[in-house]
Scaffold this motif. Structure first.
Motif, PDB file in Angstrom:
ATOM      1  N   GLY A  27       6.884   8.267   7.757  1.00 20.60           N
ATOM      2  CA  GLY A  27       6.848   8.579   9.184  1.00 20.60           C
ATOM      3  C   GLY A  27       6.665   7.351  10.056  1.00 20.60           C
ATOM      4  N   PHE A  28       6.386   6.202   9.427  1.00 20.38           N
ATOM      5  CA  PHE A  28       6.197   4.963  10.189  1.00 20.38           C
ATOM      6  C   PHE A  28       7.070   3.864   9.590  1.00 20.38           C
ATOM      7  N   ARG A  29       7.528   2.979  10.485  1.00 23.13           N
ATOM      8  CA  ARG A  29       8.233   1.818   9.971  1.00 23.13           C
ATOM      9  C   ARG A  29       7.261   0.935   9.191  1.00 23.13           C
ATOM     10  N   LYS A  30       7.790   0.183   8.210  1.00 25.70           N
ATOM     11  CA  LYS A  30       6.932  -0.664   7.385  1.00 25.70           C
ATOM     12  C   LYS A  30       6.136  -1.618   8.261  1.00 25.70           C
ATOM     13  N   GLY A  31       4.807  -1.622   8.036  1.00 22.93           N
ATOM     14  CA  GLY A  31       3.931  -2.518   8.788  1.00 22.93           C
ATOM     15  C   GLY A  31       3.452  -1.940  10.105  1.00 22.93           C
ATOM     16  N   LYS A  32       3.885  -0.721  10.454  1.00 23.72           N
ATOM     17  CA  LYS A  32       3.508  -0.143  11.750  1.00 23.72           C
ATOM     18  C   LYS A  32       2.524   1.023  11.630  1.00 23.72           C
ATOM     19  N   ALA A  33       2.158   1.387  10.419  1.00 27.93           N
ATOM     20  CA  ALA A  33       1.259   2.534  10.257  1.00 27.93           C
ATOM     21  C   ALA A  33      -0.143   2.188  10.714  1.00 27.93           C
ATOM     22  N   PRO A  34      -0.787   3.060  11.506  1.00 26.52           N
ATOM     23  CA  PRO A  34      -2.181   2.843  11.914  1.00 26.52           C
ATOM     24  C   PRO A  34      -3.099   2.863  10.690  1.00 26.52           C
ATOM     25  N   ARG A  35      -4.221   2.214  10.845  1.00 28.90           N
ATOM     26  CA  ARG A  35      -5.188   2.135   9.741  1.00 28.90           C
ATOM     27  C   ARG A  35      -5.626   3.514   9.267  1.00 28.90           C
ATOM     28  N   ALA A  36      -5.868   4.411  10.217  1.00 26.99           N
ATOM     29  CA  ALA A  36      -6.361   5.755   9.857  1.00 26.99           C
ATOM     30  C   ALA A  36      -5.378   6.497   8.970  1.00 26.99           C
ATOM     31  N   TYR A  45      -4.017   6.603   1.203  1.00 26.65           N
ATOM     32  CA  TYR A  45      -4.432   5.820   0.033  1.00 26.65           C
ATOM     33  C   TYR A  45      -5.932   5.881  -0.249  1.00 26.65           C
ATOM     34  N   GLY A  46      -6.678   6.518   0.643  1.00 25.13           N
ATOM     35  CA  GLY A  46      -8.123   6.592   0.443  1.00 25.13           C
ATOM     36  C   GLY A  46      -8.849   5.621   1.339  1.00 25.13           C
ATOM     37  N   PRO A  47     -10.074   5.965   1.780  1.00 24.25           N
ATOM     38  CA  PRO A  47     -10.814   5.104   2.714  1.00 24.25           C
ATOM     39  C   PRO A  47     -11.184   3.742   2.121  1.00 24.25           C
ATOM     40  N   GLU A  48     -11.171   3.636   0.781  1.00 25.26           N
ATOM     41  CA  GLU A  48     -11.577   2.389   0.145  1.00 25.26           C
ATOM     42  C   GLU A  48     -10.409   1.428  -0.087  1.00 25.26           C
ATOM     43  N   VAL A  49      -9.237   1.761   0.468  1.00 21.87           N
ATOM     44  CA  VAL A  49      -8.042   0.971   0.193  1.00 21.87           C
ATOM     45  C   VAL A  49      -8.210  -0.504   0.583  1.00 21.87           C
ATOM     46  N   ILE A  91      -3.120   5.102   6.980  1.00 17.23           N
ATOM     47  CA  ILE A  91      -3.086   4.437   5.668  1.00 17.23           C
ATOM     48  C   ILE A  91      -4.271   4.889   4.824  1.00 17.23           C
ATOM     49  N   GLU A  92      -5.445   4.951   5.447  1.00 21.83           N
ATOM     50  CA  GLU A  92      -6.648   5.369   4.709  1.00 21.83           C
ATOM     51  C   GLU A  92      -6.569   6.827   4.298  1.00 21.83           C
TER      52      GLU A  92
END
Length: 454
Positions: free
Chosen positions: A45-54, A60-64, A56-57
């Protein structure tokens, strides 16, 4: 505050530091890790490198980003903890373990080796033998005889056969089983008979022949020779072109003028005796110094971290390996050639390292107790000497070698001088044998290097 606790471990001179990272600091590090890594992360849903931190976490999990965050906070947090502990550490903290990491912060445990508090036994008045040196007239004559040998000339002789000490000018070609082998041929080769330049039996069979003769000699290559020739019988065809006899220069004033800055034989002998005496005295002083240094480790009482011994041994080993590489020799090849084993060699270094570390600690304690401090001009003189040695500008040398290191080395040298000045020298007959001392290569390594040079 980064330090939560400093616990003394059972290991000699080792503490474990419990380092805390507060929630805000760790959160900031996590965000920095996200900003650094996000360009490499793809989220649907996001271009590579544009995903917000939330997002991504969430995927991949909050400990990523936790491990990267630990790497970010580790250096400063541990450095602050060491400072807060007040411990005088040697080397960098080691064996890190992350006990906790999360939204509440992180807890890291590391080990640190502490510089030992040294108690030193009585170091004033140490006794050691010191040679009383002398140079006898026959030793001077022997040295001047070597000068004559170095200035000898060879004159052609035709009225006799070749003998030991002559230089034979020969053509030769070697054969094994009737076939010439590579490297076995030479023309107009100057061979000094009795010099053992060639394999055993070769030179001995040239003796007795006259100039102009052609003849054959038979030899057997030694077992330690090149693989393709070792142990094999060989025949060499020889043509003896010329026999030259060594002629020594007359031992007179003219000879002296030719080989030195002196005008008379008496002057040359006096100068030679003076230099030989100085050389012997230097060796006697070195032996005396080494004998005193050898006594220092036994005077040291301290809780010394094993890490200090291990690092000292590794540094010596690495230096030796570097010297091999600079000569184009692979370490494993060296082991095969000398018949040594890696573990045995490291054991040798570890044993020597214990002596070296204790000696160094003893000298540092003498510096402390005697309030030894090199003067500024001595430090500058040392920098100038190093600049001359390495053909570098003094300022560049200063940029490479900290003044603290120069100061420490000079102070250690002064401590050795203090030790010698306050020691008791017992007279003994002069010898030339040099004992091993702190910082020198172990005897086994010296033997190995000698074998390598053969």
């Amino acid at each position: 505050m980064s330090l939560k606790a400093a616990t003394k471990l059972e290991e000699a001179g080792v503490y474990e530091l419990e380092v805390t990272v507060d929630a805000a600091t760790f959160e900031d590090a996590v965000n920095k890790a996200y900003l650094k890594q996000k360009k490499n992360i793809t989220v649907h849903g996001f271009r590579k490198g544009k995903a917000p931190r939330a997002f991504i976490e969430r995927v991949y999990g909050p400990e990523v980003f936790y491990e990267d965050a630990i790497e970010i906070v580790y250096p400063q947090s541990v450095r602050e903890a060491v400072e807060e502990s007040g411990l005088k550490t040697v080397y960098e903290p080691y064996d890190p373990k992350v006990e906790e990491m999360g939204k509440d912060g992180a807890v890291i445990k590391v080990k640190v080796a502490v510089k030992p508090e040294v108690e030193l036994g009585e170091y004033k008045g140490l006794e050691a033998e010191k040679a009383v040196v002398e140079v006898k007239d026959e030793e001077v004559d022997e040295e001047i005889g070597k000068m004559r040998e170095r200035n000898a000339r060879y004159i052609s002789v035709e009225d006799r056969a070749a003998q030991d000490g002559d230089m034979a000018v020969i053509d030769f070609e070697g054969f094994v089983d009737g076939v010439a082998f590579e490297g076995g041929k030479g023309e107009n080769y100057d061979l000094t008979l009795g010099s053992h330049q060639f394999i055993p039996g070769f030179e001995e069979q040239v003796v007795g022949h006259n100039a102009g003769e052609e003849f054959e000699i038979n030899v057997t290559f030694p077992e330690e020779y090149a693989e393709e020739l070792k142990g094999k019988d060989a025949t060499f065809k020889i043509k003896l072109h010329e026999i030259k006899q060594k002629e020594l220069p007359a031992l007179d004033d003219e000879f002296v003028k030719d080989v030195s800055e002196f005008d008379t034989l008496d002057e040359l002998k006096a100068d030679t005796k003076k230099k030989m005496l100085e050389h012997k005295q230097e060796h006697a002083d070195e032996d005396f110094e080494h004998a005193l240094l050898d006594q220092l480790p036994a005077l040291v009482t301290a809780e010394i971290p094993q890490l200090m011994f291990d690092r000292a041994a590794q540094e010596e080993f690495d230096e030796f390996n570097y010297r091999l590489q600079s000569q184009g020799i692979d370490f494993d090849t060296y082991l095969n050639y000398t018949g040594m084993e890696r573990d045995a060699m490291m054991s040798m270094y570890r044993e020597q390292a214990e002596t070296n570390v204790k000696t160094r600690l003893a000298l540092e304690k003498i510096v402390e107790l005697e309030k030894i401090e090199p003067a500024e001009d001595e430090i500058e003189a040392e920098y100038a000497k190093l600049a001359e040695t390495y053909k570098m500008d003094v300022d560049k040398i200063k940029g490479v070698i900290p003044a603290a290191d120069i100061t420490a080395n000079l102070a250690a040298r002064k401590a050795i001088d203090f030790l010698k000045q306050n020691a008791v020298a017992k007279k003994k007959k002069a010898t030339h044998k040099k004992k091993a001392a702190s910082g020198e290569k172990p005897a086994e390594e010296q033997k190995a290097e000698a074998k390598e040079a053969e």
